[in-house]
Each structure stands twice: as C-alpha cells, then as structure tokens.
Design an enzyme around this catalytic site. Structure first.
Site, short mmCIF file in Angstrom:
data_model
loop_
_atom_site.label_atom_id
_atom_site.label_comp_id
_atom_site.label_asym_id
_atom_site.label_seq_id
_atom_site.Cartn_x
_atom_site.Cartn_y
_atom_site.Cartn_z
N ASN A 137 -6.12 12.03 0.14
CA ASN A 137 -5.27 11.22 1.01
C ASN A 137 -6.17 10.37 1.91
O ASN A 137 -7.40 10.46 1.85
CB ASN A 137 -4.34 12.11 1.85
N LYS A 138 -5.57 9.56 2.75
CA LYS A 138 -6.32 8.64 3.60
C LYS A 138 -7.41 9.38 4.38
O LYS A 138 -7.23 10.51 4.84
CB LYS A 138 -5.36 7.95 4.57
N ARG A 159 0.85 -1.18 0.00
CA ARG A 159 0.00 0.00 0.00
C ARG A 159 0.89 1.24 0.00
O ARG A 159 2.11 1.15 0.17
CB ARG A 159 -0.92 -0.01 1.23
N GLY A 160 0.26 2.40 -0.20
CA GLY A 160 1.01 3.63 -0.40
C GLY A 160 1.16 3.85 -1.89
O GLY A 160 1.61 2.96 -2.62
N ALA A 161 0.80 5.04 -2.36
CA ALA A 161 0.75 5.29 -3.80
C ALA A 161 2.05 4.92 -4.53
O ALA A 161 2.02 4.21 -5.54
CB ALA A 161 0.37 6.74 -4.07
N GLN A 176 -3.16 2.49 9.97
CA GLN A 176 -1.84 2.59 9.34
C GLN A 176 -0.88 3.42 10.19
O GLN A 176 0.32 3.14 10.19
CB GLN A 176 -1.96 3.21 7.95
N ARG A 218 -6.92 -0.33 -7.18
CA ARG A 218 -7.10 0.83 -6.28
C ARG A 218 -7.31 2.07 -7.15
O ARG A 218 -6.34 2.67 -7.62
CB ARG A 218 -5.87 1.04 -5.37
N ASP A 230 -2.50 10.36 -2.43
CA ASP A 230 -2.64 9.38 -3.50
C ASP A 230 -2.92 10.04 -4.85
O ASP A 230 -2.71 9.42 -5.88
CB ASP A 230 -3.77 8.41 -3.17
#
Length: 356
Positions: A256-257, A53-55, A205, A96, A246
């Site tokens: 973002n999250k 995970r993470g762009a 996270q 995603r 992202d």
C-alpha cells in the site's frame, strides 16, 4: 444502495458522446475538473501522473482507456486490429507496476477481445466487445465497493475512532471506496465515526483527497501529519485502522502507499486491529510474498519541490521516493473483501476465496 450517491458523478465515466472523462485529482481539493482522454498515450499519462489513482480506479480507467484508444485504430483486418489493441494493452500495463488491478483489468479486456475474435466478427464488433467489457468492469467495481462496506462495517462499532492512510475512498474507485466504504455506510446508518486521516507524504493523498471527500460527506475527519499516528494511538483515540492496498501477495503481505508499514507496526504495538480493505481483484496468487511485489520508484521532485515555492531539500542531497511499502501478513488483523472477511492463515483464506 444507501450510499450510492457518494460522488455520483464519479472518478471517471464514459459520456454521452462515448468519450472518457477523468477527474483530475492533481487539482484537488482546490479545483474539480474532468479532463478528456482519447489516446493510449493520454491514458498512460493520466495514470502515471496520478490524475486518476487508486488501484480499482486505475483498473477501470485502463479498461475504458483501451476501448477509447481502440477507436483510433484504422484497420479493417480483424487480426491486425487485435494485434494493435494488444500492443496498447502492454503499453498501458507499464504505467503503474505495483497496482495489480491495472493488469487484471487489461487481461479481462484482452480476454473479451479474444472471445469476440474467435467468433470471427469484424473490427467494429471487436471494438464493441471492448466497450461492453469495460462497462462490466465499471459496474462490478461499484458493487464490490458496497459489499466491502457491508463486510467492513460488521467489524466496527458506533463512535469508534478510525485511522486511515492515503486515500482509499470514492476517489480511488468508481464507487464508495474500499477502506472508506465502511465509514460511508456507517455515516449513513448513524455510527458517528471519528476519522483521523494521515496526510500521506509526499503526495498528500490523505490531506488533499481523503479529508476532501469525507468532509464533503459530513464525516468527522481530522488530518494529522504522518509522524503523529503513533502518538494519537498512544492517547487511546484510535480503535481500528482501515487502509486500502494495491496488491496482496498469496501469503497475505500487502503493498500500500508508503507509510502504511509504520502505521501497521504502531497498531501492532498498541493492540489496535489493522484491517486491509481489498477487492479480490487485488489478490495476486501468482505472487508468493511481499518481497516479490514490484515497488514503483518515483521522481524525487515530489519530495523536494512539489508543494513548495522553493526547493525544500538542500542542494546536493539525494532523495529516495518509493511509492509503496509492504506490510507483512503478521501485522494484518484481517483482509476485508467483497466476498467476506479473511483471517489468518491468509495463504489458505486467499486460496479458498479465489477458488472457482
């Protein structure tokens, strides 16, 4: 690089047998295990299930994933081989939808494939072209992270209290991170930052990943519940906010999250700089504003059941679980990229930094 040793093994890597290994982040912080992925389906699942995970890391994983999956194509005709690779690429792009790095990396891979195809080479050479492009994307990500670290540190002072949301560190990239990159560089240079990490519900996270990697690197890190951020700011303990993202729209709106918007609003109220750390691959000039960014909707079980022995939401109650929210450009102090720090008006700054 003075912080190049941060998680040297990496979030993912191609091993000596030419197989892709991904650190399964769903097991952290309790267990650090690498899992092999060999097919397009396995890559898709690893991305969707947040094993990677993470762009930036998603982009690198997709690039390597397309290469390793192409080794399963038994086709001697170059044209048909390319068609099947493109089908795999389209499939992976759906894992995603919010993270633009995913499609960015896959488009680069298809571009490399097209160049090799134009040269009239056989499938084996086409496959090698995919591998070389994936390796290039990986190398570039590591350098981009370090450049963001350098640019971000110019905005910070020794002893600052910093707040971050979600995880935008080494675990979200294949280098030293984006939002955490200036923190790592500051740690190496004796800045003595005090970091407050939002736990980041519902997937935690911040608690599971950011706290894990910062503590392991010797950084002073304190985990707080998401609803404590404004209170900690009011106490004067936060001097700046650093988050990743992202996707950044052409006008500077950033996805973002989920929960990032609340942090940005609180920071605006208390006059605290709010910095979004983003590689230029995350800038999306084709997306005019944040309202056009697709927001991934995830299973409500992540809210109601994932971290509990028994369901923690009353039976019959609905859940709403968007993975991201959009922070308007007016709440963002600056965008920290590998090519420099971008200030408002963001539409002009983004257009300028992306100009060939």
């Amino acid at each position: 690089m003075e912080i190049d040793a941060v998680y040297e093994a990496g979030t993912l890597y191609l091993d000596e047998r030419d197989e892709l290994l991904i650190l399964d982040q769903t097991l952290l912080p309790g267990e650090r295990r690498y899992i092999p992925v060999k097919t397009a389906q396995e890559v898709w699942q690893a991305i969707y299930q947040l094993k990677v995970r993470g762009a930036p890391a998603i982009g690198v994983a997709a690039a390597y994933g397309l290469y390793v999956a192409s080794k399963n194509i038994e086709e001697n005709d170059a044209g048909k081989f390319c068609d099947k690779v493109r089908e795999m690429s389209a499939y992976l792009a759906g894992a995603r939808p919010t993270a633009v790095n995913l499609t960015w990396a896959l488009e680069r891979m298809e571009g490399a494939l097209n160049l090799a195809r134009a040269a009239g080479v056989p499938p084996q050479a086409l496959r090698q072209a995919l591998k070389e492009e994936a390796l290039a994307i990986h190398r570039e990500d590591r350098q981009v992270c370090f450049s963001i670290a350098q640019n971000g540190l110019t905005l910070l002072k020794k002893g600052m209290g910093l707040l971050t949301h979600c995880n935008a560190g080494a675990l979200a990239t294949t280098g030293c991170g984006t939002a955490l990159a200036p923190i790592y560089l500051g740690q190496a240079r004796g800045y003595g930052f005090r970091v407050f990490a939002d736990e980041t519900r519902p997937l935690l996270q911040g608690a599971r990943l950011t706290a894990y990697e910062l503590a392991d690197a010797g950084v002073d890190v304190t985990v707080i519940c998401d609803n404590m951020a404004a209170s900690v700011m009011a106490q004067g303990r936060i001097d700046a906010v650093l988050v990743g993202c992202d996707r950044v729209a052409a006008n500077g709106d950033a996805a973002n999250k989920i929960g990032t918007l609340s942090v940005a609003l609180a920071a605006k109220h208390y006059g605290i700089p709010f910095y979004v750390c983003a590689p230029t691959s995350t800038l999306d000039p084709a997306c005019p504003d944040g309202a056009q960014i697709p927001i991934e909707q995830r299973d409500g079980a992540e809210i109601a059941q994932m971290w509990y022995r028994a369901p923690m939401v009353a039976e019959g109650a609905k859940t709403y679980n968007p993975a991201f929210d959009v922070t308007g450009h007016e709440l963002i102090t600056a965008l920290i990229t590998e090519k420099g720090v971008l200030y408002p008006p963001f539409d002009r700054a983004i257009a300028a930094v992306l100009r060939p």
